[in-house]
Design a protein around this motif. Structure first.
Motif, PDB file in Angstrom:
ATOM      1  N   LYS A  57       0.829  -1.211   0.000  1.00 54.32           N
ATOM      2  CA  LYS A  57       0.000   0.000   0.000  1.00 54.32           C
ATOM      3  C   LYS A  57       0.861   1.258   0.000  1.00 54.32           C
ATOM      4  O   LYS A  57       0.525   2.257  -0.644  1.00 54.32           O
ATOM      5  CB  LYS A  57      -0.943  -0.008   1.200  1.00 54.32           C
ATOM      6  CG  LYS A  57      -2.082  -1.020   1.066  1.00 54.32           C
ATOM      7  CD  LYS A  57      -3.088  -0.882   2.177  1.00 54.32           C
ATOM      8  CE  LYS A  57      -4.272  -1.830   1.949  1.00 54.32           C
ATOM      9  NZ  LYS A  57      -5.297  -1.693   2.994  1.00 54.32           N
ATOM     10  N   GLU A  58       1.982   1.213   0.734  1.00 51.62           N
ATOM     11  CA  GLU A  58       2.880   2.369   0.756  1.00 51.62           C
ATOM     12  C   GLU A  58       3.502   2.603  -0.622  1.00 51.62           C
ATOM     13  O   GLU A  58       3.621   3.741  -1.082  1.00 51.62           O
ATOM     14  CB  GLU A  58       3.973   2.161   1.802  1.00 51.62           C
ATOM     15  CG  GLU A  58       3.450   2.240   3.235  1.00 51.62           C
ATOM     16  CD  GLU A  58       4.543   1.942   4.260  1.00 51.62           C
ATOM     17  OE1 GLU A  58       5.684   1.647   3.846  1.00 51.62           O
ATOM     18  OE2 GLU A  58       4.249   2.012   5.478  1.00 51.62           O
ATOM     19  N   THR A  70       2.164   1.732  -3.469  1.00 53.14           N
ATOM     20  CA  THR A  70       1.106   2.212  -4.344  1.00 53.14           C
ATOM     21  C   THR A  70       0.760   3.660  -4.043  1.00 53.14           C
ATOM     22  O   THR A  70       0.482   4.453  -4.944  1.00 53.14           O
ATOM     23  CB  THR A  70      -0.146   1.324  -4.186  1.00 53.14           C
ATOM     24  OG1 THR A  70       0.220  -0.038  -4.382  1.00 53.14           O
ATOM     25  CG2 THR A  70      -1.211   1.704  -5.195  1.00 53.14           C
ATOM     26  N   GLN A  71       0.787   4.035  -2.743  1.00 51.95           N
ATOM     27  CA  GLN A  71       0.529   5.417  -2.357  1.00 51.95           C
ATOM     28  C   GLN A  71       1.571   6.351  -2.953  1.00 51.95           C
ATOM     29  O   GLN A  71       1.260   7.433  -3.451  1.00 51.95           O
ATOM     30  CB  GLN A  71       0.536   5.545  -0.828  1.00 51.95           C
ATOM     31  CG  GLN A  71       0.253   6.949  -0.318  1.00 51.95           C
ATOM     32  CD  GLN A  71      -1.157   7.400  -0.625  1.00 51.95           C
ATOM     33  OE1 GLN A  71      -2.088   6.615  -0.519  1.00 51.95           O
ATOM     34  NE2 GLN A  71      -1.331   8.638  -1.031  1.00 51.95           N
ATOM     35  N   GLY A 126       0.803   6.749  -6.534  1.00 56.93           N
ATOM     36  CA  GLY A 126      -0.347   7.628  -6.709  1.00 56.93           C
ATOM     37  C   GLY A 126       0.039   9.090  -6.585  1.00 56.93           C
ATOM     38  O   GLY A 126      -0.399   9.936  -7.371  1.00 56.93           O
ATOM     39  N   PHE A 180      -1.615  -7.829  -2.833  1.00 53.16           N
ATOM     40  CA  PHE A 180      -2.983  -7.402  -3.087  1.00 53.16           C
ATOM     41  C   PHE A 180      -3.811  -8.557  -3.630  1.00 53.16           C
ATOM     42  O   PHE A 180      -3.335  -9.326  -4.451  1.00 53.16           O
ATOM     43  CB  PHE A 180      -3.019  -6.272  -4.132  1.00 53.16           C
ATOM     44  CG  PHE A 180      -2.556  -4.942  -3.601  1.00 53.16           C
ATOM     45  CD1 PHE A 180      -2.893  -4.506  -2.337  1.00 53.16           C
ATOM     46  CD2 PHE A 180      -1.769  -4.112  -4.394  1.00 53.16           C
ATOM     47  CE1 PHE A 180      -2.471  -3.285  -1.861  1.00 53.16           C
ATOM     48  CE2 PHE A 180      -1.345  -2.883  -3.938  1.00 53.16           C
ATOM     49  CZ  PHE A 180      -1.691  -2.471  -2.656  1.00 53.16           C
ATOM     50  N   ASP A 227      -8.473  -5.522  -3.884  1.00 54.77           N
ATOM     51  CA  ASP A 227      -7.543  -4.497  -3.399  1.00 54.77           C
ATOM     52  C   ASP A 227      -6.939  -3.734  -4.568  1.00 54.77           C
ATOM     53  O   ASP A 227      -6.795  -2.514  -4.529  1.00 54.77           O
ATOM     54  CB  ASP A 227      -6.411  -5.143  -2.585  1.00 54.77           C
ATOM     55  CG  ASP A 227      -6.858  -5.528  -1.182  1.00 54.77           C
ATOM     56  OD1 ASP A 227      -7.787  -4.881  -0.677  1.00 54.77           O
ATOM     57  OD2 ASP A 227      -6.289  -6.469  -0.616  1.00 54.77           O
ATOM     58  N   ARG A 256      -9.403  -1.237  -6.013  1.00 52.16           N
ATOM     59  CA  ARG A 256      -9.585  -0.100  -5.109  1.00 52.16           C
ATOM     60  C   ARG A 256      -8.388   0.841  -5.137  1.00 52.16           C
ATOM     61  O   ARG A 256      -8.540   2.057  -5.106  1.00 52.16           O
ATOM     62  CB  ARG A 256      -9.812  -0.615  -3.682  1.00 52.16           C
ATOM     63  CG  ARG A 256     -11.203  -1.190  -3.441  1.00 52.16           C
ATOM     64  CD  ARG A 256     -11.464  -1.349  -1.961  1.00 52.16           C
ATOM     65  NE  ARG A 256     -10.533  -2.287  -1.358  1.00 52.16           N
ATOM     66  CZ  ARG A 256     -10.757  -3.592  -1.234  1.00 52.16           C
ATOM     67  NH1 ARG A 256     -11.880  -4.103  -1.697  1.00 52.16           N
ATOM     68  NH2 ARG A 256      -9.868  -4.388  -0.670  1.00 52.16           N
ATOM     69  N   GLU A 257      -7.172   0.280  -5.174  1.00 49.91           N
ATOM     70  CA  GLU A 257      -5.968   1.092  -5.095  1.00 49.91           C
ATOM     71  C   GLU A 257      -5.713   1.868  -6.392  1.00 49.91           C
ATOM     72  O   GLU A 257      -5.168   2.975  -6.354  1.00 49.91           O
ATOM     73  CB  GLU A 257      -4.752   0.203  -4.786  1.00 49.91           C
ATOM     74  CG  GLU A 257      -4.779  -0.448  -3.403  1.00 49.91           C
ATOM     75  CD  GLU A 257      -4.594   0.565  -2.276  1.00 49.91           C
ATOM     76  OE1 GLU A 257      -4.029   1.632  -2.547  1.00 49.91           O
ATOM     77  OE2 GLU A 257      -5.039   0.285  -1.150  1.00 49.91           O
ATOM     78  N   PHE A 258      -6.080   1.305  -7.529  1.00 50.43           N
ATOM     79  CA  PHE A 258      -5.673   1.892  -8.808  1.00 50.43           C
ATOM     80  C   PHE A 258      -6.806   2.602  -9.556  1.00 50.43           C
ATOM     81  O   PHE A 258      -6.531   3.361 -10.482  1.00 50.43           O
ATOM     82  CB  PHE A 258      -5.070   0.805  -9.708  1.00 50.43           C
ATOM     83  CG  PHE A 258      -3.709   0.367  -9.281  1.00 50.43           C
ATOM     84  CD1 PHE A 258      -2.578   0.985  -9.777  1.00 50.43           C
ATOM     85  CD2 PHE A 258      -3.557  -0.661  -8.353  1.00 50.43           C
ATOM     86  CE1 PHE A 258      -1.325   0.590  -9.373  1.00 50.43           C
ATOM     87  CE2 PHE A 258      -2.298  -1.063  -7.946  1.00 50.43           C
ATOM     88  CZ  PHE A 258      -1.174  -0.438  -8.456  1.00 50.43           C
TER      89      PHE A 258
END
Length: 388
Positions: free
Chosen positions: A280-281, A283-284, A287, A315, A319, A322-324
């Motif tokens: 998640k980090e 991907t953040q 982003g 993921f 997930d 949602r993330e992308f």
């Protein structure tokens, strides 16, 4: 040969040297919408795919170095039955070590040869038989997308997922029967069993396979416990009686201790959460970078960042969406604001190919935005549609 937009889509689809049914269908829809002869297009596509595979093989050979003929011949001999067993793989790696080769590179080469063999077998089987419903296992007509027996929609994603489930459960079954990997992740096996029963429970092959896996799992676990207990007893027989009794008692208590089992589960959960947090980090960070590039007007740079980013294994499929979804949506909106609907469409297709299955794509914000804007402009939306 074709316009720039179609050439870009073909290049993206062939980048990994594999053309999936999903990618092929999208390309054919795009070509058909452009009035291109589909028979000619298929020949061109197959030719480019073969060329790309040769390029990748040449690159791999250049990077990893040539595999000695004697080792390559041994790999082909082991693949004569269609599969390289764990024992055969270890023999090959021992041979490679004796020849002074890099074991990681040889291991990757073995995987590549196994994949080629699997593809050849799958291709031969597909030619010999028609389609089979992944949900109930009944035969269906070749050009039918809906099972006449159970009513399930036949999609490449469903068939691929079923193949993955069967392969994983069959490998687990072999491990249990051989006793080589009794400690294999029970939670992972249970996840596949639950998915198999939930989505493909009416399929006779799945029913038999799940029952056999569960029976062998219980038998292997019981055998492992008996074996471990016997080894503990045998190792302490040479010690004086009071010490033997004490150690045996402590060993039994520890073995069956709820705290010990709970600790292992907690450690495994912590490890999984750590991997998910790291993903998640990452991907953040991606982003933030993509949004900054969009704000600075570098839309093509943002598009490139999304296309080259590898999806973290931690993921699950939902997930990923949602993330992308937000990143791709921001880029689509930016292209639409500039009036560049071609690029917006390309971004949407990339999102569908890389991130979503058909259901997730239809429910995504990217799909809804493109559908709305294309209707406003009266643009052709066929390349982005999914089957109902």
């Amino acid at each position: 040969m074709y316009n720039e937009k179609l050439e870009a889509l073909i290049t993206a689809a062939l980048a990994d040297g594999v053309l999936t049914d999903k990618e092929k269908n999208l390309l054919f829809k795009k070509a058909e919408a452009m009035g291109i002869d589909l028979d000619e297009f298929e020949l061109v596509l197959n030719g480019r795919l073969a060329k790309r595979k040769k390029e990748m093989e040449a690159q791999a050979t250049k990077k990893n170095g040539a595999i000695p003929q004697e080792l390559d011949d041994l790999i082909k001999e082991y693949l004569s039955d269609g599969i390289i067993s764990p024992k055969e793989r270890q023999v090959l790696l021992n041979k490679a070590q004796a020849l002074g080769l890099n074991l990681d590179e040889v291991d990757l080469y073995i995987d590549a040869q196994q994949q080629k063999a699997d593809q050849a077998v799958a291709s031969a089987m597909n030619k010999r038989r028609g389609k089979t419903c992944p949900y109930c296992g009944s035969s269906i007509p070749e050009l039918t997308d809906k099972c006449p027996n159970c009513g399930g929609n036949i999609t490449p994603e469903a068939s691929k997922e079923l193949e993955e489930i069967i392969e994983y459960l069959e490998n687990a079954l072999v491990s249990f029967k051989s006793g080589e990997d009794v400690d294999k992740s029970k939670a992972e096996i249970e996840r596949y069993v639950r998915k198999a029963r939930m989505y493909y429970g009416n399929n006779p092959k799945i029913q038999r396979l799940v029952e056999e896996v569960e029976e062998e799992s219980e038998a292997a676990e019981a055998a492992a416990k008996k074996k471990s207990l016997w080894v503990n007893i045998k190792n302490v027989t040479s010690v004086v009686v009071p010490v033997v009794l004490l150690l045996l008692l402590l060993g039994i208590c520890f073995y069956f201790s709820p705290d010990s089992e709970r600790k292992r589960k907690e450690e495994k959960q912590e490890e999984m959460l750590k991997k998910l947090q790291d993903a998640k980090e990452q991907t953040q960070s991606l982003g933030n970078k993509v949004l900054e590039m969009i704000n600075n007007g570098d839309l093509n740079g943002a598009k490139n960042e999304l296309s080259i980013y590898s999806i973290p294994d931690a993921f699950d499929s939902y997930d990923i969406v949602r993330e992308f979804d937000g990143m791709y949506l921001a880029l689509i909106k930016a292209y639409i604001e500039r009036g560049n609907f071609d690029e917006a469409e390309d971004v949407g297709i990339s999102f569908k190919l890389k991130i979503c299955n058909d259901y997730q794509w239809k429910e995504s914000s990217c799909y809804q935005k493109l559908k709305k804007e294309f209707k406003k402009k009266g643009r052709d939306f066929s390349a982005l549609k999914v089957g109902d």
